[in-house]
Every structure is written in structure tokens, then in C-alpha cells.
Design a protein around this motif. Structure first.
Motif, short mmCIF file in Angstrom:
data_model
loop_
_atom_site.label_atom_id
_atom_site.label_comp_id
_atom_site.label_asym_id
_atom_site.label_seq_id
_atom_site.Cartn_x
_atom_site.Cartn_y
_atom_site.Cartn_z
N GLN A 7 -87.65 44.29 47.59
CA GLN A 7 -88.45 43.21 47.00
C GLN A 7 -87.67 42.52 45.89
O GLN A 7 -87.39 43.13 44.85
N PRO A 8 -87.29 41.26 46.08
CA PRO A 8 -86.50 40.58 45.04
C PRO A 8 -87.32 40.38 43.77
O PRO A 8 -88.48 39.99 43.82
N LYS A 9 -86.69 40.66 42.64
CA LYS A 9 -87.31 40.39 41.34
C LYS A 9 -86.75 39.11 40.71
O LYS A 9 -87.36 38.52 39.84
N VAL A 10 -85.56 38.74 41.15
CA VAL A 10 -84.90 37.54 40.61
C VAL A 10 -84.61 36.58 41.75
O VAL A 10 -84.14 36.99 42.81
N GLY A 11 -84.90 35.33 41.51
CA GLY A 11 -84.53 34.29 42.46
C GLY A 11 -83.33 33.54 41.93
O GLY A 11 -83.37 33.02 40.80
N ILE A 12 -82.26 33.51 42.70
CA ILE A 12 -81.08 32.72 42.30
C ILE A 12 -81.03 31.50 43.22
O ILE A 12 -80.93 31.63 44.44
N ILE A 13 -81.14 30.33 42.61
CA ILE A 13 -81.08 29.09 43.40
C ILE A 13 -80.03 28.16 42.81
O ILE A 13 -79.68 28.26 41.62
N MET A 14 -79.55 27.27 43.65
CA MET A 14 -78.53 26.31 43.20
C MET A 14 -78.66 25.05 44.01
O MET A 14 -79.16 25.08 45.15
N GLY A 15 -78.18 23.95 43.44
CA GLY A 15 -78.37 22.66 44.07
C GLY A 15 -77.55 22.43 45.31
O GLY A 15 -77.90 21.59 46.14
N SER A 16 -76.45 23.15 45.47
CA SER A 16 -75.55 22.89 46.58
C SER A 16 -74.73 24.14 46.88
O SER A 16 -74.51 24.99 45.99
N GLN A 17 -74.26 24.23 48.10
CA GLN A 17 -73.36 25.35 48.44
C GLN A 17 -72.09 25.29 47.61
O GLN A 17 -71.45 26.31 47.36
N SER A 18 -71.74 24.09 47.15
CA SER A 18 -70.53 23.96 46.32
C SER A 18 -70.69 24.67 44.97
O SER A 18 -69.70 24.90 44.28
N ASP A 19 -71.92 25.00 44.60
CA ASP A 19 -72.16 25.75 43.35
C ASP A 19 -71.94 27.25 43.53
O ASP A 19 -71.81 27.99 42.54
N LEU A 20 -71.94 27.71 44.78
CA LEU A 20 -71.94 29.16 45.05
C LEU A 20 -70.74 29.91 44.46
O LEU A 20 -70.93 31.01 43.92
N PRO A 21 -69.52 29.37 44.52
CA PRO A 21 -68.40 30.14 43.95
C PRO A 21 -68.61 30.51 42.48
O PRO A 21 -68.12 31.55 42.03
N LYS A 22 -69.35 29.67 41.76
CA LYS A 22 -69.64 29.99 40.36
C LYS A 22 -70.94 30.80 40.23
O LYS A 22 -71.02 31.73 39.44
N MET A 23 -71.94 30.47 41.04
CA MET A 23 -73.23 31.15 40.91
C MET A 23 -73.20 32.59 41.43
O MET A 23 -74.06 33.39 41.07
N GLN A 24 -72.22 32.91 42.27
CA GLN A 24 -72.21 34.28 42.81
C GLN A 24 -71.95 35.32 41.72
O GLN A 24 -72.26 36.50 41.90
N ALA A 25 -71.46 34.89 40.56
CA ALA A 25 -71.29 35.84 39.45
C ALA A 25 -72.63 36.41 39.00
O ALA A 25 -72.70 37.57 38.56
N ALA A 26 -73.70 35.61 39.11
CA ALA A 26 -75.03 36.13 38.75
C ALA A 26 -75.46 37.20 39.75
O ALA A 26 -76.00 38.25 39.36
N ALA A 27 -75.19 36.95 41.02
CA ALA A 27 -75.55 37.92 42.06
C ALA A 27 -74.77 39.21 41.87
O ALA A 27 -75.32 40.32 41.99
N GLU A 28 -73.47 39.10 41.57
CA GLU A 28 -72.64 40.29 41.39
C GLU A 28 -73.14 41.13 40.20
O GLU A 28 -73.15 42.35 40.24
N LEU A 29 -73.54 40.43 39.15
CA LEU A 29 -74.04 41.15 37.97
C LEU A 29 -75.33 41.90 38.32
O LEU A 29 -75.49 43.08 37.97
N LEU A 30 -76.23 41.22 39.03
CA LEU A 30 -77.50 41.88 39.41
C LEU A 30 -77.23 43.04 40.35
O LEU A 30 -77.88 44.09 40.25
N ASP A 31 -76.27 42.88 41.26
CA ASP A 31 -75.88 44.01 42.13
C ASP A 31 -75.45 45.21 41.29
O ASP A 31 -75.81 46.34 41.59
N SER A 32 -74.68 44.96 40.25
CA SER A 32 -74.15 46.06 39.44
C SER A 32 -75.24 46.81 38.70
O SER A 32 -75.05 47.95 38.29
#
Ligand code: RP5
Length: 183
Positions: free
Chosen positions: A11-36
Motif C-alpha cells: 500500500q503506497p503511503k507516498v505519491g511521487i508525481i512529475m510533469g514529464s518523463q524528462s523529470d524522472l532522472p532527477k525525481m528518481q532520487a526521491a524513490a531511491e530514498l523511500l526505498d532505502s
């Protein structure tokens, strides 16, 4: 593991959204942190300008779908975090992205930062998706002792790294400050 346990753990507790796939290389740092921190999240693209109805639906269903925090990244005319914040009462963390259509990055910083009274967006530094992840963990940690302990350990590790670097630097640049104190 049965289906119920599986569903609960995912069950996701955090929603990570971004305006474009071009944002993903930078936004994936949030996902990596939550994974950790073993925090379940969902990640997708929601464009305020290109998919406005999807943005409305995402924000208006976020809380009922179990999300507790939303991290929203956008560049240029970065309206996504503020508009999502206007459509939910969940805390929204905004990540200004230095994107292909940015003038300098200040455009997205100010678009996300300068919200009107009543609709706050917790804005992190330019491209600072990792800090958005940490802030989301801290929000969740306020109600979660295990997560709080992980956050304390994370800060302790950072402190130890700085202490090591102080000792390394002191060998090359001895100074009275450290030798005169226990700091
Ligand atoms: C913003 O426009 C997006 O968040 C992205 O940062 C920027 C550029 O988008 P693309 O043209 O790369 O899809 O809405």
C-alpha cells in the motif's frame, strides 16, 4: 504470504508525481530514498498542462487511495505541485526541476514556492528530490517509531561521515579549534 498481507505491504503511503518523463532522472532520487527507508510509494507522470483532468483525479483520489504525502516535481512553468495542493488536504512537497524549458531554474522555484496563503507547498531546493523523500519520511515518521529510529540512524551516519572528514582535513590543516575542545 497471503493476498491481504501482500496488499498491505504494498500500500503506497507516498505519491511521487512529475510533469514529464524528462523529470524522472532527477525525481528518481526521491524513490531511491523511500526505498532505502522501506516506505511504499507509487510513481507516475501527471502533467498539469497536458493532462489536467488526470491531475484533478489523481489529487482528489489520493487520500482515499491511502496516500499520506505527495511529492510533486515540475520544471519551467511548474504549476503541478500548487494545483495538486489546491485539490487535496494532504501535505504536498514540491520539487523545482531545472528542465529543458527552464530559463534558469528560478522560474520553477518561484512557481512552486510563491503559493498564496491557505494553500502551502513545502518547497525543496532545485532538483532536490532526495530531500523531498527525506521530508516525506519525516512526515510519516511523526506517527511511526520504527521510521523515526531509521531517520535518527540516517542522521547519525551523516554526522559520523563529517567527523571523519574533519579528522582528515585536520591532518593537512591543523587548527586550534579542534585541539582546544572536545567537539
Ligand atoms: C514541465 O515541463 C515538466 O515538469 C518538465 O520539467 C518540463 C519539460 O517537459 P518536456 O517538454 O520535457 O516533456 O511541465
Amino acid at each position: 504470504m497471503n493476498q491481504t498481507e501482500s496488499t498491505r505491504e504494498c500500500q503506497p503511503k507516498v505519491g511521487i508525481i512529475m510533469g514529464s518523463q524528462s523529470d524522472l532522472p532527477k525525481m528518481q532520487a526521491a524513490a531511491e530514498l523511500l526505498d532505502s527507508f522501506d516506505i511504499a510509494y507509487e510513481l507516475t507522470i501527471v502533467s498539469a498542462h497536458r493532462t489536467p483532468q488526470r491531475m484533478v483525479t489523481y489529487a482528489q483520489t489520493a487520500q482515499s487511495r491511502g496516500l499520506q504525502v505527495i511529492i510533486a516535481g515540475a520544471g519551467g512553468a511548474a504549476h503541478l505541485p500548487g494545483m495538486v495542493a489546491s485539490l487535496t488536504t494532504l501535505p504536498v512537497i514540491g520539487v523545482p526541476i531545472h528542465s529543458s524549458n527552464s530559463v534558469s531554474g528560478w522560474d520553477s522555484i518561484l512557481s512552486i514556492l510563491q503559493m498564496p496563503n491557505g494553500i502551502p507547498v513545502a518547497t525543496v531546493a532545485l532538483d532536490a528530490a532526495k530531500n523531498a523523500g527525506i521530508l516525506a519520511a519525516r512526515i510519516l515518521g511523526a506517527q511511526d517509531d520504527v521510521l523515526t529510529q531509521k531517520l535518527q540512524a540516517y542522521q547519525q551516519t551523516m554526522q559520523e561521515k563529517v567527523t571523519e572528514s574533519i579528522q582528515t582535513v585536520a591532518k593537512t590543516y591543523p587548527c586550534g579549534f579542534d585541539s582546544a575542545s572536545d567537539l
